[in-house]
Design an enzyme around this catalytic site. Structure first.
Site, PDB file in Angstrom:
ATOM      1  N   ASP A 266       0.865  -1.174   0.000  1.00 45.66           N
ATOM      2  CA  ASP A 266       0.000   0.000   0.000  1.00 45.66           C
ATOM      3  C   ASP A 266       0.906   1.230   0.000  1.00 45.66           C
ATOM      4  O   ASP A 266       1.668   1.442   0.946  1.00 45.66           O
ATOM      5  CB  ASP A 266      -0.914   0.004   1.231  1.00 45.66           C
ATOM      6  CG  ASP A 266      -1.817   1.222   1.267  1.00 45.66           C
ATOM      7  OD1 ASP A 266      -2.371   1.578   0.220  1.00 45.66           O
ATOM      8  OD2 ASP A 266      -1.966   1.832   2.353  1.00 45.66           O
TER       9      ASP A 266
ATOM     10  N   GLU B 127      -2.600  -1.946  -5.450  1.00 42.81           N
ATOM     11  CA  GLU B 127      -3.907  -1.331  -5.633  1.00 42.81           C
ATOM     12  C   GLU B 127      -3.845  -0.406  -6.840  1.00 42.81           C
ATOM     13  O   GLU B 127      -2.896   0.358  -7.007  1.00 42.81           O
ATOM     14  CB  GLU B 127      -4.295  -0.552  -4.375  1.00 42.81           C
ATOM     15  CG  GLU B 127      -5.683   0.042  -4.413  1.00 42.81           C
ATOM     16  CD  GLU B 127      -6.036   0.766  -3.132  1.00 42.81           C
ATOM     17  OE1 GLU B 127      -7.227   1.019  -2.909  1.00 42.81           O
ATOM     18  OE2 GLU B 127      -5.110   1.078  -2.349  1.00 42.81           O
TER      19      GLU B 127
ATOM     20  N   CYS C  77     -11.801  -4.778   8.115  1.00 42.55           N
ATOM     21  CA  CYS C  77     -10.961  -5.476   9.105  1.00 42.55           C
ATOM     22  C   CYS C  77     -10.418  -6.741   8.470  1.00 42.55           C
ATOM     23  O   CYS C  77     -11.187  -7.573   7.976  1.00 42.55           O
ATOM     24  CB  CYS C  77     -11.777  -5.798  10.349  1.00 42.55           C
ATOM     25  SG  CYS C  77     -10.893  -6.828  11.558  1.00 42.55           S
TER      26      CYS C  77
ATOM     27  N   CYS D 199     -11.812 -10.100  10.753  1.00 37.82           N
ATOM     28  CA  CYS D 199     -13.196 -10.588  10.716  1.00 37.82           C
ATOM     29  C   CYS D 199     -13.981 -10.108   9.508  1.00 37.82           C
ATOM     30  O   CYS D 199     -15.081 -10.610   9.246  1.00 37.82           O
ATOM     31  CB  CYS D 199     -13.925 -10.191  12.001  1.00 37.82           C
ATOM     32  SG  CYS D 199     -14.160  -8.392  12.176  1.00 37.82           S
TER      33      CYS D 199
ATOM     34  N   CYS E 224     -11.555  -2.383  15.578  1.00 39.68           N
ATOM     35  CA  CYS E 224     -12.715  -3.061  15.032  1.00 39.68           C
ATOM     36  C   CYS E 224     -13.742  -3.271  16.146  1.00 39.68           C
ATOM     37  O   CYS E 224     -13.430  -3.930  17.152  1.00 39.68           O
ATOM     38  CB  CYS E 224     -12.314  -4.397  14.411  1.00 39.68           C
ATOM     39  SG  CYS E 224     -13.705  -5.359  13.784  1.00 39.68           S
TER      40      CYS E 224
ATOM     41  N   CYS F 257     -14.470  -7.494  16.455  1.00 40.80           N
ATOM     42  CA  CYS F 257     -13.495  -8.439  17.019  1.00 40.80           C
ATOM     43  C   CYS F 257     -12.486  -7.759  17.940  1.00 40.80           C
ATOM     44  O   CYS F 257     -11.587  -8.416  18.465  1.00 40.80           O
ATOM     45  CB  CYS F 257     -12.761  -9.190  15.915  1.00 40.80           C
ATOM     46  SG  CYS F 257     -11.718  -8.131  14.869  1.00 40.80           S
TER      47      CYS F 257
ATOM     48  N   ASP G 198      -2.678   1.715   7.472  1.00 42.40           N
ATOM     49  CA  ASP G 198      -1.909   1.377   6.274  1.00 42.40           C
ATOM     50  C   ASP G 198      -1.542  -0.102   6.226  1.00 42.40           C
ATOM     51  O   ASP G 198      -1.611  -0.737   5.163  1.00 42.40           O
ATOM     52  CB  ASP G 198      -0.651   2.246   6.211  1.00 42.40           C
ATOM     53  CG  ASP G 198      -0.978   3.728   6.090  1.00 42.40           C
ATOM     54  OD1 ASP G 198      -1.980   4.043   5.427  1.00 42.40           O
ATOM     55  OD2 ASP G 198      -0.247   4.551   6.665  1.00 42.40           O
TER      56      ASP G 198
END
Length: 371
Positions: free
Chosen positions: A185, A269, A322, A325, A341, A344, A351
């Site tokens: 990323d 990406e 996330c 999960c 999150c 979870c 990042d």
């Protein structure tokens, strides 16, 4: 495989004048050919072919412009090929209509398809109509020499780039798995964040040199246009731009070579950088990072070594999901660098979480973009 080898050359004063003639002649032919294609289409709604332009150039344009004979004929014909390629790229890729070349452009170049030789033992390159030019041949190559491009940088340095076909086949793609794939990323604060948790710091070469650059730019603006002092000030400004570009390229080459050599596949990406730089708050930082050139280096080095580049769509919410999960945090904003999150209770670095998700998405067939 085709590879380009770039060398610094040191022409003497007479050779510089001949090179300048070649720049002007190739620019003249390019602009003439572009004008002919535009006029022909406007008058007859048809396109004039490269071979028709070549016939007119040889039998009409060159006899009426004796100075064109000082330039290598193959270089002039290469300008016609470049015009044809520019139109082909315009219609296929919609990258923009071909533009006329200007002698005021600080970077000038022309191409030689053949009739040049390289002598590694004597460190000289023999060029048509110019003769033997001293060069720093720091790398040897083997294979068939294709097109050579001679260029002059904005700081007055001369280079030659030689395209070589080494006769080797492109390596077959190696098998990939989750263990030998890494997600990347790209960012502004950190240049690249890897799915293994590693962060590569962004050197920010432009930002670090901005103060000096602004000072030199002010000196240029205060000089009289067309004066020698203004040209000297522009040279000093060009040198700092060139230094920043060299620093950025060197850094990206080191990072890309390391990533390619250590992994079988790299997941990225898809970014629309042209739209991203329209944000004036981030445009300078995005341009300083040079994401597009970094991705280009990864792609051709992966092809050389039989590695794989995986791409995911530009609209995948890699930062907001996330990786444990799968919870989608729709309220996450750009200023939120960490988040927990609620499902979870996993604490995420924005990042690193994005890099992990990019890797996961790329290994799913429904999210993969084949390139």
């Amino acid at each position: 495989m085709l590879k380009a080898y770039k060398y610094r050359i040191y022409p003497d004063n007479d050779q510089k004048e001949l090179i300048k003639v070649h720049f002007g002649a190739c620019r003249f032919v390019y602009n003439w050919a572009l004008e002919q294609k535009i006029k022909t289409y406007q008058q007859s709604n048809k396109s004039i072919s490269r071979f028709d332009l070549q016939n007119i150039l040889v039998h009409e344009i060159k006899p009426s412009n004796e100075w064109l004979k000082k330039a290598n004929s193959q270089a002039l014909l290469a300008s016609l090929v470049n015009v044809e390629s520019a139109f082909t790229k315009f219609f296929r890729e919609k990258t923009g209509f071909p533009k006329f070349k200007s002698k005021k452009n600080p970077v000038q170049s022309y191409q030689m398809p053949q009739h040049y030789t390289v002598n590694f033992d004597r460190n000289v390159i023999k060029l048509p109509k110019i003769g033997e030019v001293n060069a720093v041949l720091h790398r040897r190559f083997e294979g068939e020499m294709k097109t050579a491009t001679l260029s002059k940088s904005s700081t007055g340095k001369y280079f030659i780039s030689i395209l070589v076909d080494d006769g080797k086949e492109t390596p077959e793609k190696q098998e990939i798995s989750e263990s030998n794939t890494i997600g990347i990323d790209v960012g502004i604060k950190d240049f690249a964040i890897l799915s293994n948790g590693e962060k590569i710091e962004n050197p920010k070469y432009l930002k670090n040199s901005l103060k000096r650059m602004k000072c030199l730019q002010k000196r240029v603006s205060k000089k009289v246009k067309g004066s020698n002092n203004r040209n000297k000030a522009r040279q000093r400004l060009s040198k700092i731009h060139e230094k920043i570009s060299n620093q950025r390229n060197n850094f990206q080459h080191q990072v890309s070579s390391k990533l390619i050599s250590e992994n079988q596949a790299i997941a990225l990406e898809t970014l629309n950088v042209k739209c991203m730089v329209k944000n004036h708050c981030l445009a300078q930082s995005i341009s300083d990072a040079g994401w597009s050139s970094f991705v280009t280096k990864l792609e051709y080095k992966a092809e050389w070594l039989g590695k794989t580049i995986l791409r995911i769509g530009k609209f995948e919410p890699s930062s907001k999901i996330c990786n444990v999960c799968g919870y989608h945090n729709s309220e996450l904003t750009l200023k939120d660098r960490e988040w927990v999150c609620p499902y979870c209770k996993t604490k995420h670095d924005r990042d690193i979480n994005a890099a992990i998700n990019i890797k996961k998405f790329s290994l799913q067939d429904q999210n993969l973009i084949v390139i």
